[in-house]
Scaffold this motif. Sequence first.
Motif, PDB file in Angstrom:
ATOM      1  N   LEU A 112       0.834  -1.191   0.000  1.00  0.00           N
ATOM      2  CA  LEU A 112       0.000   0.000   0.000  1.00  0.00           C
ATOM      3  C   LEU A 112       0.873   1.247   0.000  1.00  0.00           C
ATOM      4  O   LEU A 112       1.750   1.411   0.832  1.00  0.00           O
ATOM      5  N   GLY A 113       0.655   2.146  -0.962  1.00  0.00           N
ATOM      6  CA  GLY A 113       1.399   3.403  -1.005  1.00  0.00           C
ATOM      7  C   GLY A 113       2.895   3.209  -1.082  1.00  0.00           C
ATOM      8  O   GLY A 113       3.634   3.754  -0.294  1.00  0.00           O
ATOM      9  N   GLN A 114       3.359   2.401  -2.016  1.00  0.00           N
ATOM     10  CA  GLN A 114       4.771   2.039  -2.100  1.00  0.00           C
ATOM     11  C   GLN A 114       5.676   3.263  -2.014  1.00  0.00           C
ATOM     12  O   GLN A 114       5.510   4.242  -2.726  1.00  0.00           O
ATOM     13  N   SER A 115       6.649   3.212  -1.112  1.00  0.00           N
ATOM     14  CA  SER A 115       7.595   4.300  -0.942  1.00  0.00           C
ATOM     15  C   SER A 115       8.593   4.303  -2.091  1.00  0.00           C
ATOM     16  O   SER A 115       8.938   3.267  -2.651  1.00  0.00           O
ATOM     17  N   SER A 116       9.060   5.485  -2.451  1.00  0.00           N
ATOM     18  CA  SER A 116      10.071   5.581  -3.500  1.00  0.00           C
ATOM     19  C   SER A 116      11.457   5.317  -2.957  1.00  0.00           C
ATOM     20  O   SER A 116      12.408   5.153  -3.721  1.00  0.00           O
ATOM     21  N   ALA A 117      11.632   5.284  -1.626  1.00  0.00           N
ATOM     22  CA  ALA A 117      12.931   5.001  -1.042  1.00  0.00           C
ATOM     23  C   ALA A 117      13.327   3.560  -1.339  1.00  0.00           C
ATOM     24  O   ALA A 117      12.483   2.686  -1.502  1.00  0.00           O
ATOM     25  N   GLU A 118      14.617   3.319  -1.390  1.00  0.00           N
ATOM     26  CA  GLU A 118      15.105   1.996  -1.728  1.00  0.00           C
ATOM     27  C   GLU A 118      14.996   1.065  -0.525  1.00  0.00           C
ATOM     28  O   GLU A 118      15.444   1.391   0.580  1.00  0.00           O
ATOM     29  N   VAL A 119      14.409  -0.089  -0.741  1.00  0.00           N
ATOM     30  CA  VAL A 119      14.277  -1.077   0.322  1.00  0.00           C
ATOM     31  C   VAL A 119      15.644  -1.684   0.601  1.00  0.00           C
ATOM     32  O   VAL A 119      16.344  -2.101  -0.334  1.00  0.00           O
ATOM     33  N   PRO A 120      16.089  -1.755   1.844  1.00  0.00           N
ATOM     34  CA  PRO A 120      17.404  -2.332   2.154  1.00  0.00           C
ATOM     35  C   PRO A 120      17.477  -3.800   1.740  1.00  0.00           C
ATOM     36  O   PRO A 120      16.480  -4.525   1.780  1.00  0.00           O
TER      37      PRO A 120
ATOM     38  N   TYR B  80      15.480   4.011   5.680  1.00  0.00           N
ATOM     39  CA  TYR B  80      14.244   3.513   5.099  1.00  0.00           C
ATOM     40  C   TYR B  80      13.190   3.256   6.170  1.00  0.00           C
ATOM     41  O   TYR B  80      11.986   3.426   5.928  1.00  0.00           O
ATOM     42  N   TYR B  81      13.619   2.868   7.361  1.00  0.00           N
ATOM     43  CA  TYR B  81      12.667   2.517   8.418  1.00  0.00           C
ATOM     44  C   TYR B  81      12.377   3.674   9.373  1.00  0.00           C
ATOM     45  O   TYR B  81      11.649   3.497  10.341  1.00  0.00           O
ATOM     46  N   ASN B  82      12.923   4.824   9.083  1.00  0.00           N
ATOM     47  CA  ASN B  82      12.695   5.957   9.959  1.00  0.00           C
ATOM     48  C   ASN B  82      11.213   6.331  10.011  1.00  0.00           C
ATOM     49  O   ASN B  82      10.567   6.541   8.978  1.00  0.00           O
ATOM     50  N   GLY B  83      10.662   6.395  11.210  1.00  0.00           N
ATOM     51  CA  GLY B  83       9.267   6.756  11.398  1.00  0.00           C
ATOM     52  C   GLY B  83       8.283   5.621  11.173  1.00  0.00           C
ATOM     53  O   GLY B  83       7.067   5.836  11.262  1.00  0.00           O
ATOM     54  N   LYS B  84       8.761   4.423  10.902  1.00  0.00           N
ATOM     55  CA  LYS B  84       7.861   3.291  10.649  1.00  0.00           C
ATOM     56  C   LYS B  84       7.519   2.572  11.957  1.00  0.00           C
ATOM     57  O   LYS B  84       8.349   2.443  12.857  1.00  0.00           O
TER      58      LYS B  84
ATOM     59  N   LEU C  98       5.731  -6.889  10.260  1.00  0.00           N
ATOM     60  CA  LEU C  98       5.341  -5.924   9.236  1.00  0.00           C
ATOM     61  C   LEU C  98       5.793  -4.534   9.658  1.00  0.00           C
ATOM     62  O   LEU C  98       6.048  -4.286  10.843  1.00  0.00           O
ATOM     63  N   THR C  99       5.862  -3.633   8.689  1.00  0.00           N
ATOM     64  CA  THR C  99       6.104  -2.231   9.005  1.00  0.00           C
ATOM     65  C   THR C  99       5.007  -1.381   8.384  1.00  0.00           C
ATOM     66  O   THR C  99       4.484  -1.700   7.324  1.00  0.00           O
ATOM     67  N   VAL C 100       4.677  -0.287   9.083  1.00  0.00           N
ATOM     68  CA  VAL C 100       3.641   0.645   8.635  1.00  0.00           C
ATOM     69  C   VAL C 100       4.262   2.022   8.517  1.00  0.00           C
ATOM     70  O   VAL C 100       4.954   2.486   9.434  1.00  0.00           O
ATOM     71  N   SER C 101       4.011   2.682   7.395  1.00  0.00           N
ATOM     72  CA  SER C 101       4.417   4.070   7.210  1.00  0.00           C
ATOM     73  C   SER C 101       3.181   4.961   7.287  1.00  0.00           C
ATOM     74  O   SER C 101       2.064   4.510   7.016  1.00  0.00           O
ATOM     75  N   PHE C 102       3.399   6.214   7.635  1.00  0.00           N
ATOM     76  CA  PHE C 102       2.292   7.149   7.847  1.00  0.00           C
ATOM     77  C   PHE C 102       2.535   8.429   7.061  1.00  0.00           C
ATOM     78  O   PHE C 102       3.681   8.831   6.826  1.00  0.00           O
ATOM     79  N   ASP C 103       1.430   9.090   6.684  1.00  0.00           N
ATOM     80  CA  ASP C 103       1.545  10.369   6.007  1.00  0.00           C
ATOM     81  C   ASP C 103       1.654  11.493   7.036  1.00  0.00           C
ATOM     82  O   ASP C 103       1.742  11.247   8.250  1.00  0.00           O
ATOM     83  N   GLN C 104       1.624  12.724   6.573  1.00  0.00           N
ATOM     84  CA  GLN C 104       1.803  13.877   7.462  1.00  0.00           C
ATOM     85  C   GLN C 104       0.686  13.997   8.492  1.00  0.00           C
ATOM     86  O   GLN C 104       0.871  14.588   9.553  1.00  0.00           O
TER      87      GLN C 104
ATOM     88  N   ASN D 107      -1.863   9.152   9.154  1.00  0.00           N
ATOM     89  CA  ASN D 107      -2.682   8.066   8.632  1.00  0.00           C
ATOM     90  C   ASN D 107      -1.799   7.066   7.891  1.00  0.00           C
ATOM     91  O   ASN D 107      -0.812   7.439   7.255  1.00  0.00           O
ATOM     92  N   MET D 108      -2.159   5.809   7.961  1.00  0.00           N
ATOM     93  CA  MET D 108      -1.368   4.762   7.325  1.00  0.00           C
ATOM     94  C   MET D 108      -1.275   4.987   5.822  1.00  0.00           C
ATOM     95  O   MET D 108      -2.271   5.193   5.146  1.00  0.00           O
ATOM     96  N   SER D 109      -0.055   4.921   5.296  1.00  0.00           N
ATOM     97  CA  SER D 109       0.151   5.112   3.862  1.00  0.00           C
ATOM     98  C   SER D 109       0.809   3.908   3.208  1.00  0.00           C
ATOM     99  O   SER D 109       0.785   3.786   1.983  1.00  0.00           O
TER     100      SER D 109
END
Length: 924
Positions: free
Chosen positions: A32-40, A409-413, A425-431, A434-436
């Motif tokens: 969901l909402g794939q990040s453009s950052a490179e996955v380690p 890559y995992y900062n804020g997750k 699992l890891t979850v990223s959030f928008d500003q 909310n889960m992104s």
Amino acid sequence: MKKNLLPVKTAGLGVGLLAGAIGLWSYSARPLGQSSAEVPETNRFTKVVLAEKLNEPMEMAILPDERVLFIERHGAVRLYSPVTKQLKTIATIPVSTKYKDKEGTETEAEDGLLGLNLDPNFSQNHWIYLFYSDPGASRNILTRYELRGEELVLASKKILLDVPVQREQCCHTGGSIDWDRDGNLYLSTGDNTSPRATLYAPIDERPGRGPWDAQKSSGNTNDLRGKILRIHPEADGTYTIPNGNLFPKGTDPSDRTKTRPEIYTMGHRNPYRISVDKRTGYVYWGDVGPDAGVDSVNVGPTAEDEYNQAKKPGFFGWPYFVGANKAYYNVDFATNQSGAIFDPAHPINESPNNTGLRELPPAQPAMISYPASESQHFPIMGSGGRSAMAGPVYYKADFPNAKRAFPDYYNGKLFLFEWMRDMILTVSFDQQGNMSQLERFLPDMPFSHPIDMAFGPNGDLYVLEYGTGWFTQNDDSRLVRIEYNGGNRKPVVQLTADQKAGAVPLTVRLSSAGTQDADGDKLTYEWKIGPKTGGQPVTLRAPNPTYTFQKPGRYKAVLTVTDTKGSKETREMEILAGNQPPQVSLSMKGNRSFYFPDQPIAYQVTVSDKEDGSLANGRILASQVLVWAGYEDETAPAQAGHQFSEAAYLGVGKSLMDKSDCKACHFTDKKSVGPAFVEVAKHYKGDANAVASLSNKIIKGGGGVWGDAIMTAHPQLSPADAGEMVKYILTLADAKTAAPSLPLQGTYAIDPNAKGKLVIRASYKDKGANGIPAQTTEEVLALRNPTVALGSSDSQSKNIMLFKMGPQPYPMTIVQASDTYVKFNQLDLTSIRELLFAVAMPSQISPVGGRIEVRLDSPTGQLVGKTDEIVPGKEQSGAAMFQPQMVKTALTPTTGLHDLYFVFKNEKTPKNTLFVPVTVQFIP
């Protein structure tokens, strides 16, 4: 609808699961909402085992000096030192771990030593907090102790908070502790309610049924159970109430006696692990859900587990709602009649067991929720047993001097974990918080029921693994550390030998093939070969040397590989010189890749051994050779080994059982949460209906035979697979683990209802020689079911999408362009005259159709068959759109083993999605 999806025999593949799957394929192709950052790269993470065979570990805290303090449910407080690499039990807290019903029967419960955390000012005050079940009273207590060096000072105990509980029935304790940045302590508590009267909402309001009514706790504003509490501990061992809890200080005076000011969130079933984001103040938790496997009319929805986020205080629904506010009905347990459905906007608690407010706050939906079967909204969760738990939020700035901080890559997750499914699992959030994005963390790294996780000062992620079975000390229970290496990586060493045992002189070709360095460094190789009991080894400096052993003995070959930066890794293997392994031959007539229902298998076994003799000269007797045949799970390996495995005898059911979550609640020969399998087998011995009734219970859940224990539903299992599991369990009644050996020569009749692969094994164990132990050689012949899933292909070209949905062993194959293919390695086409393809045309992928070509040894190799054009038809709409077309092609007579390519063609619209080839049947 599912019953009519695919009326084609597919050898247990269950391709009807395609229904619903195609509509999700584009979602499931990326998080969901794939990040453009490179996955380690995953090979930068290493799992280090620190301690094993723990006894029900619960929660842990990492001390500033990187020591690890953790607790075990029966009361042990344990401390691991990274300096000594030793684990010590530094204290044992007396706790209650059982409940006693009205008849006085004691039963193991979920109570015990449950929660642990450090004071935010631990470096100055050395305080730790424990939450546990008081053995002297029906209460769970939050306590504070001083940790002085390696001593837990028991005399320093302070009781901060009492949570009164009932101990007539289990379950659900919660017990997790965390802090926010303002020094407020958060404590989770379970609903303390038995789930064993219903698989749905436990709202039994009959007199004397309080232990079965979660309205008394989770739905009660005047009760501390089923909550996340928020208090501010004070230095004298008391606590104050911080501003901003669910029921503020300004609550109407008439209601002040009906609310508890400690409550931050409520409406929880079993919030077993919580986490507080120290920067945002948001609270996260996993809520372990109920057990219903299906929706029930006028009762309630299928059970789901939840991952939740609280940006502010609130009511999160239980026992009136589950998941995304899916509502239960107000069932009257006295009359078994259903009333109105509960309203999430205006939940009302009218239970006689309620001592709090009648009108509750609006229910908040879960951030993530998922059932036991595949989730349409969150397919990344997979399927199986459920136990959602929340881990920490990672901020790299919190580890400025860490040796091995996790990457940016995992900062804020947020890190979440699933206890039953062994996933992180890891979850990223928008500003807006909310889960992104939701994605798997190290999906290929195995875990054994993770029950807690925390980051240490060095930036490592520590994980407590509870292990396979409930209420027992598990061999696979561990404390582990996941380390990230952002710099030079050690070589990954592989070593093999062309033979590891034989008569002397024994010449062995050693190989380092497969050894790799992820950084591309040049490598140097050093072998040391010597007696296993000691002595001067011989050194060989070459990647793949040859060495001759002249004297009998047990030797070890040690390979050390070093990169240009000095990082090295070592592996070793044993070589046995002095006893030649036996030679076992298993020959057969006919096709060597497939079995066919109406064609018995003719086979013959021969055995010879350099030291023992042979069957031919009579020095080896037929009774010393073991021959067995049976059907196994299609996905299980069938490679020759050194001995027969128990699974080889017990077949598909044992294999399915090993992959399931059953061992969390059951052991083979002793009671756990549920009865021992042996006792189940004895109970149902001779019951002709046992397979059908127990299969139904496994899928739908239920209880009533073994006390008040209820089995969780497993709707992800097919009736056929559940039946195989039951058949395996029932074999335990007679404690048989092996079938009688077959003759050395004969025919094996094929079961007309067989599924999976047919495996024939022949084995001989010699007598040993020259002080070298006996060697066993096993020859294995594995024949496939003639109906093969295209998703089981050995390799695929580009533009072939494999889509996994549900518990089926193989994914679906979506052909996304022309001139694509799937490949099967080395299949025998002897006697095969026709192929029958099942091809689906689901409208969601807008299929254009095409044809299938059958080619040998390359995508452009000899053409031995091709179908007519497969075109979309009426089956594209409605329930029938998942009915596959059955397409047949003749096959040019072919003998021997070939790589088989199924090439998909459509020259008119080559860039469009063609179709979904599901299975192919090989017809002799």
